[in-house]
Design a protein around this motif. Structure first.
Motif, PDB file in Angstrom:
ATOM      1  N   ARG A 170      32.735  31.988  37.608  1.00  0.00           N
ATOM      2  CA  ARG A 170      33.544  32.745  38.403  1.00  0.00           C
ATOM      3  C   ARG A 170      35.058  32.491  38.192  1.00  0.00           C
ATOM      4  O   ARG A 170      35.973  33.293  38.321  1.00  0.00           O
ATOM      5  CB  ARG A 170      33.309  32.622  40.084  1.00  0.00           C
ATOM      6  N   TRP A 171      35.149  31.073  38.115  1.00  0.00           N
ATOM      7  CA  TRP A 171      36.548  30.691  37.792  1.00  0.00           C
ATOM      8  C   TRP A 171      37.264  31.140  36.495  1.00  0.00           C
ATOM      9  O   TRP A 171      38.151  31.760  36.372  1.00  0.00           O
ATOM     10  CB  TRP A 171      36.299  29.272  37.490  1.00  0.00           C
ATOM     11  N   GLN A 172      36.358  31.293  35.338  1.00  0.00           N
ATOM     12  CA  GLN A 172      36.556  32.030  33.913  1.00  0.00           C
ATOM     13  C   GLN A 172      36.942  33.578  34.210  1.00  0.00           C
ATOM     14  O   GLN A 172      37.932  33.791  33.716  1.00  0.00           O
ATOM     15  CB  GLN A 172      35.251  32.000  33.088  1.00  0.00           C
ATOM     16  N   GLN A 173      36.286  34.107  35.232  1.00  0.00           N
ATOM     17  CA  GLN A 173      36.702  35.528  35.556  1.00  0.00           C
ATOM     18  C   GLN A 173      37.953  35.690  36.135  1.00  0.00           C
ATOM     19  O   GLN A 173      38.515  36.784  35.931  1.00  0.00           O
ATOM     20  CB  GLN A 173      35.327  36.047  36.169  1.00  0.00           C
ATOM     21  N   ARG A 174      38.149  34.588  36.940  1.00  0.00           N
ATOM     22  CA  ARG A 174      39.466  34.728  37.711  1.00  0.00           C
ATOM     23  C   ARG A 174      40.657  34.496  36.822  1.00  0.00           C
ATOM     24  O   ARG A 174      41.740  35.102  37.104  1.00  0.00           O
ATOM     25  CB  ARG A 174      39.243  33.992  38.917  1.00  0.00           C
ATOM     26  N   HIS A 175      40.323  33.535  35.963  1.00  0.00           N
ATOM     27  CA  HIS A 175      41.538  33.093  35.006  1.00  0.00           C
ATOM     28  C   HIS A 175      41.075  33.373  33.450  1.00  0.00           C
ATOM     29  O   HIS A 175      40.725  32.422  32.725  1.00  0.00           O
ATOM     30  CB  HIS A 175      41.548  31.556  35.517  1.00  0.00           C
ATOM     31  N   ARG A 176      41.297  34.556  33.369  1.00  0.00           N
ATOM     32  CA  ARG A 176      40.825  34.974  32.089  1.00  0.00           C
ATOM     33  C   ARG A 176      41.837  34.198  30.960  1.00  0.00           C
ATOM     34  O   ARG A 176      43.062  34.442  30.819  1.00  0.00           O
ATOM     35  CB  ARG A 176      41.339  36.603  31.754  1.00  0.00           C
ATOM     36  N   GLY A 177      41.027  33.893  29.888  1.00  0.00           N
ATOM     37  CA  GLY A 177      41.622  32.965  28.836  1.00  0.00           C
ATOM     38  C   GLY A 177      41.709  31.628  29.020  1.00  0.00           C
ATOM     39  O   GLY A 177      42.013  30.898  28.088  1.00  0.00           O
TER      40      GLY A 177
END
Length: 289
Positions: A236-243
């Motif tokens: 979920r963190w990766q989805q929120r902070h793309r890249g």
């Protein structure tokens, strides 16, 4: 290899619950489960110790446990190919009588006198779940849900959201004292003493108590459901902070106290031949629903 699905433990059917329990008991009978316990004890290295830290108080906390979960899941699937590790959302399912603490799943709380779990398939009296690898001599699984003598609560959704809001994966000094960064906000090492020092992931271990305290926490099968939910938060963190990527990308310099003590993005994480970079994208392996 087909992508498999990890479900909320509350969404498992009666059949899925039974097959999960049977697979866990089979892995235990084979002696494989105790190998997982030994692996976690061996790699539970704290800030105060010397040498490489891969599992806790370190940036590789998340990718290390992601690989660890996959290893357990593969062991279960060698017993029953349909079994996957469910996750326990402790921000929503917060009672000591709801799943996963039901008679047909993990059983309930330990008894007041000695913490022994006496209900469910992992109760010592059933003969199928004897503790063999631990930091104590007890052969029975122990729990103290909510810590009855000094009660604590499970982490809240708001606390989890504060971790997910962090834009950087991790920051120096890359250990339990890192005041910012997603990794430690999720792992949950805080300042102070007692309950105030335990947050998010760490607080859940404290709330369950018994064998979930310390390096031998794998002895309680809830360990895997807890860490599946922690793993979901990384996704979920990766989805929120793309890249946003795992940090550090490279080892700290030779003069840094953390040089050689942590794992950089492209470095191997013992005991496996995988790197944090290898673990950043699991879309080819599994998904959460």
């Amino acid at each position: 290899m087909a992508v498999h699905t990890r479900k909320n433990v509350t969404a498992l059917s009666r059949s899925e619950r039974r097959r999960l329990v049977e697979a866990l008991l089979a892995v235990k009978r084979r002696g494989e489960y105790d190998e997982f316990v030994r692996t976690h004890i061996e790699h539970y290295v704290s800030d105060g110790e010397g040498g490489l830290r891969t599992a806790h108080m370190t940036p590789s906390f998340l990718p290390w446990h992601r690989q660890f979960l996959l290893e357990l899941e593969r062991a279960l699937q060698r017993v029953d190919a349909a079994v996957t590790v469910p996750y326990w959302d402790w921000t929503r399912t917060r009672g000591a009588s709801a799943a996963p603490w039901t008679e047909d799943l993990l059983g309930g709380n330990g008894r007041r006198s000695d913490g022994q779990v006496t209900t469910g398939p992992f109760a010592y009296a059933g003969g199928a779940w004897t503790i063999k690898e631990s930091v104590t001599d007890a052969e029975y699984l122990m729990r103290d849900l909510g810590r009855h003598q000094d009660p604590i609560g499970l982490p809240t959704r708001a606390e989890l959201d504060r971790a997910l809001a962090e834009p950087l994966y991790d920051v120096a000094p890359w250990n339990s004292t890192s005041a910012k960064g997603f990794r430690n906000k999720l792992e949950g090492w805080g300042r102070g003493t007692g309950s105030a020092a335990w947050h998010t992931h760490n607080r859940v271990h404290r709330w369950v108590g018994g064998h979930m305290l310390g390096g031998a926490s794998v002895n309680d099968p809830v360990f895997w459901m807890h860490h599946a939910f922690v793993d979901l938060q990384w996704t979920r963190w990766q989805q929120r902070h793309r890249g946003a990527r795992y940090l550090p990308a490279r080892q700290p310099g030779r003069g840094d106290a953390q040089h050689g003590r942590i794992v950089a993005r492209e470095e191997r994480m013992p005991p496996w031949n995988v790197t944090p970079a290898d673990m950043e994208d699991v879309s080819r392996l599994y998904r959460y629903v």
